[in-house]
Design an enzyme around this catalytic site. Structure first.
Site, PDB file in Angstrom:
ATOM      1  N   GLY A  20      41.239  42.165  35.872  1.00  0.00           N
ATOM      2  CA  GLY A  20      41.519  42.623  37.242  1.00  0.00           C
ATOM      3  C   GLY A  20      40.577  41.916  38.192  1.00  0.00           C
ATOM      4  O   GLY A  20      39.440  42.339  38.376  1.00  0.00           O
ATOM      5  N   GLY A  22      40.623  41.602  41.449  1.00  0.00           N
ATOM      6  CA  GLY A  22      40.715  42.041  42.850  1.00  0.00           C
ATOM      7  C   GLY A  22      39.330  42.257  43.433  1.00  0.00           C
ATOM      8  O   GLY A  22      38.318  41.793  42.870  1.00  0.00           O
ATOM      9  N   ASN A 113      41.258  54.256  40.090  1.00  0.00           N
ATOM     10  CA  ASN A 113      41.267  55.409  40.991  1.00  0.00           C
ATOM     11  C   ASN A 113      42.126  56.502  40.398  1.00  0.00           C
ATOM     12  O   ASN A 113      42.997  56.249  39.570  1.00  0.00           O
ATOM     13  CB  ASN A 113      41.905  55.016  42.335  1.00  0.00           C
ATOM     14  N   ARG A 141      38.530  42.243  50.794  1.00  0.00           N
ATOM     15  CA  ARG A 141      38.674  40.785  50.928  1.00  0.00           C
ATOM     16  C   ARG A 141      39.354  40.487  52.258  1.00  0.00           C
ATOM     17  O   ARG A 141      40.572  40.449  52.337  1.00  0.00           O
ATOM     18  CB  ARG A 141      39.500  40.235  49.761  1.00  0.00           C
ATOM     19  N   LYS A 195      36.168  63.071  42.846  1.00  0.00           N
ATOM     20  CA  LYS A 195      36.688  61.993  43.699  1.00  0.00           C
ATOM     21  C   LYS A 195      38.187  62.204  43.956  1.00  0.00           C
ATOM     22  O   LYS A 195      38.679  61.975  45.059  1.00  0.00           O
ATOM     23  CB  LYS A 195      36.438  60.643  43.016  1.00  0.00           C
ATOM     24  N   SER A 267      42.548  53.181  50.955  1.00  0.00           N
ATOM     25  CA  SER A 267      43.143  52.233  50.005  1.00  0.00           C
ATOM     26  C   SER A 267      44.664  52.399  49.962  1.00  0.00           C
ATOM     27  O   SER A 267      45.391  51.414  49.824  1.00  0.00           O
ATOM     28  CB  SER A 267      42.544  52.426  48.615  1.00  0.00           C
ATOM     29  N   GLU A 279      48.795  54.138  44.637  1.00  0.00           N
ATOM     30  CA  GLU A 279      48.335  54.897  43.468  1.00  0.00           C
ATOM     31  C   GLU A 279      48.685  56.380  43.588  1.00  0.00           C
ATOM     32  O   GLU A 279      48.067  57.215  42.941  1.00  0.00           O
ATOM     33  CB  GLU A 279      46.829  54.668  43.276  1.00  0.00           C
TER      34      GLU A 279
END
Ligand code: PAF
Length: 329
Positions: A20, A22, A113, A141, A195, A267, A279
């Site tokens: 991954g 990212g 997540n 990014r 979270k 996100s 997600e």
């Protein structure tokens, strides 16, 4: 904890593979000791063997450094530790082709997540040392080839399978060599829930309302549903043997984070804006599935899940993605 010395290393080559590439994968690759890390290629034939991913990393102190990380298959360079920083929904399929080549004792650390994808990996490979990480480090990014460590956070790591427990201290020490703050966590399930409940109270609302985190707080749609949402979260947490938390305490936690990150694009909204799969299935969708399986009323979690899924379907079908759901005005 296994009583091993703080300097004890993981067995094998000592190298770290990251699946991954990212923002989060690039953040860890940029902070871990140079030369110890490689990215694992996904099935992308265009990557030449021996090629590298080069980018600039803006560290939290503002310094900018060039980073170059080779692409190496797990078969070609069996790692001592595999970090998985894919999106939650991609985790199983991304790991599947590499597991036959991963040394049996090499720990896998899952950074996804939400909840559900970590448990699927632990169930699929119960004998592999599998750990989950919950992190508050933030990276993005803003342009291709440029990664920013935007939020200085902390990372907690805990074992999901039995064989991971004796390796926890070594995994934490290996990750802490990055200079980022990493803690062992005896109850990672609770930590992931802490979270999850915040994400469940912020992300879907921002994606549906097409707004920044702080803007949800005065929105009618949020105010209409937040108390019932918190009731549902409290009931499902209780059923999952988490520390009991009253609905009003859940709301306080959600709103404290929404205020502290008021100007952030969540996100999920960012996924929606970029046309990426969200997600939601691992956040409100996970809570809805767990609630339904136990006969707990989870109508707000179901409604938020369906609305975000519908928005993604509209975007894929070519509808404009900058509108809010009709019921959310
Ligand atoms: O998913 C996110 O974006 C973050 O976890 C949070 C807490 C919602 C802040 O933006």
């Amino acid at each position: 904890m296994n009583g091993l010395g703080a300097n004890q290393q993981l067995p094998g080559s000592g190298s770290i593979a990251i699946l991954g590439a990212g923002s989060l994968g690039q953040l860890w690759a940029g902070y871990l000791p140079a030369g110890s890390v490689a990215f694992v290629p996904r099935p992308t034939p265009e990557k030449e063997p021996g090629a590298s991913l080069a980018y600039r990393l803006e560290r939290f102190d503002g310094s900018v450094r060039p980073v170059s990380v080779p692409w190496l298959s797990v078969a070609a360079a069996p790692p001592s530790l595999l970090l998985v920083t894919t999106k939650a929904g991609d985790t199983l399929s991304a790991l599947e082709p590499h597991l036959p080549d991963l040394p049996q004792g090499a720990p896998i650390v899952l950074f996804q997540n939400g909840m559900g994808s970590q448990q699927s990996v632990a169930e699929r490979w119960p004998r592999q040392p599998v750990l989950a990480a919950s992190t508050t480090e933030g990276a993005n990014r803003p342009e291709p080839g440029y990664t920013v460590h935007a939020g200085k956070g902390e990372t907690w790591v805990g074992a999901l399978t039995d064989s991971a427990t004796p390796l926890l201290r070594q995994v934490v020490n290996t990750l802490a060599a990055s200079g980022l703050t990493v803690h062992p966590e005896a109850d990672i399930h609770q930590r992931l829930w802490d979270k999850l409940l915040v994400n469940a109270g912020i992300n879907a609302f921002t994606a549906i309302l097409n707004c920044r985190n702080g803007d949800i707080l005065n929105h009618r749609f949020y105010l209409e549903h937040i108390d019932n949402l918190c009731e549902e979260i409290a009931a499902v947490m209780n059923a999952e043997d988490c520390q009991p938390l009253a609905p009003h305490a859940i709301r306080q936690r959600i709103e404290a984070v929404a205020r502290n990150t008021a100007n952030n694009t969540s996100s999920m909204l960012s996924d929606r804006q970029q046309g990426r799969t969200t997600e939601i299935d691992f956040i409100n969708g996970y809570i809805a599935r767990q609630g339904q399986a136990r006969g707990i009323r989870v109508t707000v979690n179901q409604m938020l899940t369906q609305q975000v899924q519908q928005l993604s379907a509209d975007t894929k079908a070519g509808e404009p993605s900058n509108h809010t759901r009709p019921g959310a005005s």
